[in-house]
Design a protein around this motif. Structure first.
Motif, PDB file in Angstrom:
ATOM      1  N   ILE A 249     -35.746 -57.736   6.584  1.00  0.00           N
ATOM      2  CA  ILE A 249     -35.858 -56.691   5.572  1.00  0.00           C
ATOM      3  C   ILE A 249     -37.303 -56.234   5.501  1.00  0.00           C
ATOM      4  N   ALA A 250     -37.529 -54.966   5.776  1.00  0.00           N
ATOM      5  CA  ALA A 250     -38.867 -54.381   5.717  1.00  0.00           C
ATOM      6  C   ALA A 250     -38.961 -53.480   4.492  1.00  0.00           C
ATOM      7  N   GLY A 251     -39.979 -53.690   3.678  1.00  0.00           N
ATOM      8  CA  GLY A 251     -40.169 -52.877   2.490  1.00  0.00           C
ATOM      9  C   GLY A 251     -41.469 -52.097   2.569  1.00  0.00           C
ATOM     10  N   ARG A 252     -41.376 -50.780   2.510  1.00  0.00           N
ATOM     11  CA  ARG A 252     -42.582 -49.946   2.543  1.00  0.00           C
ATOM     12  C   ARG A 252     -43.131 -49.764   1.141  1.00  0.00           C
ATOM     13  N   ASP A 253     -44.445 -49.666   1.048  1.00  0.00           N
ATOM     14  CA  ASP A 253     -45.047 -49.220  -0.198  1.00  0.00           C
ATOM     15  C   ASP A 253     -44.640 -47.764  -0.398  1.00  0.00           C
ATOM     16  N   ASP A 254     -44.738 -47.261  -1.625  1.00  0.00           N
ATOM     17  CA  ASP A 254     -44.257 -45.912  -1.876  1.00  0.00           C
ATOM     18  C   ASP A 254     -45.179 -44.856  -1.264  1.00  0.00           C
ATOM     19  N   ARG A 255     -44.620 -43.700  -1.023  1.00  0.00           N
ATOM     20  CA  ARG A 255     -45.359 -42.561  -0.479  1.00  0.00           C
ATOM     21  C   ARG A 255     -46.507 -42.138  -1.393  1.00  0.00           C
ATOM     22  N   PHE A 256     -46.414 -42.527  -2.670  1.00  0.00           N
ATOM     23  CA  PHE A 256     -47.484 -42.248  -3.630  1.00  0.00           C
ATOM     24  C   PHE A 256     -48.803 -42.857  -3.157  1.00  0.00           C
ATOM     25  N   LYS A 257     -48.705 -43.974  -2.416  1.00  0.00           N
ATOM     26  CA  LYS A 257     -49.892 -44.631  -1.868  1.00  0.00           C
ATOM     27  C   LYS A 257     -50.130 -44.077  -0.465  1.00  0.00           C
ATOM     28  N   PRO A 258     -51.158 -43.257  -0.264  1.00  0.00           N
ATOM     29  CA  PRO A 258     -51.308 -42.526   0.994  1.00  0.00           C
ATOM     30  C   PRO A 258     -51.609 -43.387   2.211  1.00  0.00           C
ATOM     31  N   ARG A 259     -52.195 -44.574   2.041  1.00  0.00           N
ATOM     32  CA  ARG A 259     -52.598 -45.378   3.194  1.00  0.00           C
ATOM     33  C   ARG A 259     -51.616 -46.512   3.492  1.00  0.00           C
ATOM     34  N   ARG A 260     -50.365 -46.298   3.192  1.00  0.00           N
ATOM     35  CA  ARG A 260     -49.379 -47.328   3.523  1.00  0.00           C
ATOM     36  C   ARG A 260     -49.162 -47.374   5.033  1.00  0.00           C
ATOM     37  N   LYS A 261     -48.539 -48.451   5.493  1.00  0.00           N
ATOM     38  CA  LYS A 261     -48.261 -48.606   6.919  1.00  0.00           C
ATOM     39  C   LYS A 261     -47.177 -47.624   7.370  1.00  0.00           C
ATOM     40  N   SER A 262     -47.243 -47.239   8.613  1.00  0.00           N
ATOM     41  CA  SER A 262     -46.159 -46.464   9.204  1.00  0.00           C
ATOM     42  C   SER A 262     -44.963 -47.380   9.425  1.00  0.00           C
TER      43      SER A 262
END
Length: 365
Positions: A249-262
């Protein structure tokens, strides 16, 4: 400029609606003004709800201001559309001018229609639709897996602990192996969750809970939101991967945070023999999950517009605004959410929870 237009349009619509309300009421001038002022005050509560002033109010007052203000925005939209249709009818001589000026018949028609629409909208919101989902994979699973998936709870001044208690009971009744939440557990303030000790309800869940952040967790304040997740016992994935048996299960940080991982960078270390699920709150660039070899992506955020015709707007903004989708070997589900932002009305959309059964084709051989 865009924000200015966004604010001016509702104000212009409000002026149009209030002028029509004043014209159509068959009563004295002071009574008309009383109704108009009351409606304007209800609409202005919306802006109070967007500020931090709610947190300084007593809880019952804050909840009332939030619900009245946000509900008035949706009611305003439907009054605007109705009066616009009536004006067009008058222009083409289909509706007599007397129907819109000092008219008991006109007032009864508008009031009755609005009551029917919004009583239905509220009842429809309270009905949570169970959406079954069958996911078949060629990857090996030691046994079938049942996952309950939800998003956009928006717990706060309007969705309170009693409502959450009912939702928890529904999720437990499914006997899931795992519960996934695709963000926006919190609405705009952590205060009502803390005062009502809502984290205690999450401890009643009978399966592990894994979640990603949504944009509203940032609106409510990142430190407080993270603290709530911890107290609720929710396993939060912020650009992280969790291995659970045959599942990754991979969880991305929200798009609100601009420097999240691809998506590609996040999922690169995953053993591709595992069934890979991506939690990404906002359903932008769905092709990234396909390119990264994700098996299934869960997203929310759109609410499917909450009410028609806003649903048409979300369908034009997003590649997929609601429901199942597929690209190549990747399957998706964009949920309209179990909760809602603002007024508790669903018109032309629905509140839902997903019950996904993942089975392996290999085990059938």
């Amino acid at each position: 400029m865009g924000m200015l237009i966004f604010m001016l349009l509702p104000l212009a619509a409000c002026g149009y609606v209030l002028w029509h309300v004043y014209q159509i009421l068959p009563s004295s001038a002071w009574a008309k003004w009383a109704v108009v002022v009351l409606m304007a005050a209800s609409f202005l509560m919306l802006f109070v709800g967007f500020s931090n002033r709610l947190d300084a109010m007593p809880m019952p007052l804050a909840s009332a201001v939030y619900e009245v203000g946000t509900s008035s925005l949706i009611i305003l939209l439907y009054l605007f559309m109705l009066f616009l249709v009536l004006d067009l009818g008058r222009l083409f001589h289909l509706v007599p001018s007397s129907f819109l000026k000092g008219s008991w018949a006109g007032t009864a028609f508008v009031t009755g229609l609005m009551l029917v629409v919004f009583v239905y909208g509220n009842l429809h919101y309270r009905n949570k639709v169970r959406q079954p989902l069958q996911l078949r994979t060629a990857k090996h699973l030691s046994k079938p897996v049942r996952i309950v998936m939800i998003s956009d709870l928006h717990l706060g001044y309007h969705n309170r602990r009693s409502e959450l208690h009912r939702w928890i009971d529904m999720l437990n009744a499914e006997n899931p192996d795992l519960i996934l939440i695709a963000g926006d557990i919190i609405d705009r303030s952590i205060r009502p969750l803390e005062e009502q000790k809502m984290w205690e309800e999450f401890h009643r869940l009978k399966a592990p809970v894994v979640a990603c952040l949504g944009n509203h967790e940032y609106y409510a304040g990142e430190p407080g939101s993270l603290g709530f997740y911890e107290k609720a016992g929710i396993r939060l994935l912020r650009d992280q991967v969790l291995i659970m048996g045959n599942l990754a299960i991979a969880g991305r940080d929200d798009r609100f945070k601009p420097r999240r991982k691809s998506v590609k960078a996040l999922t690169a270390p995953i053993d591709r023999s595992k069934y890979t699920i991506l939690l990404d709150h906002q359903p932008y660039h769905l092709e990234h999950a396909e390119q990264a070899g994700i098996d299934f992506q869960l997203s929310g955020h759109t609410h499917h517009g909450q009410v028609w015709p806003i649903s048409w707007i979300t369908e034009s903004v997003y590649e997929k605004a609601f429901g199942p989708h597929s690209k190549g070997n990747t399957q998706y589900y964009i949920t309209s959410g179990i909760g809602i932002w603002g007024g508790k009305f669903r018109i032309g959309t629905r509140s839902e929870y997903i019950v996904a059964d993942i089975t392996s084709k290999v085990s059938d051989r």
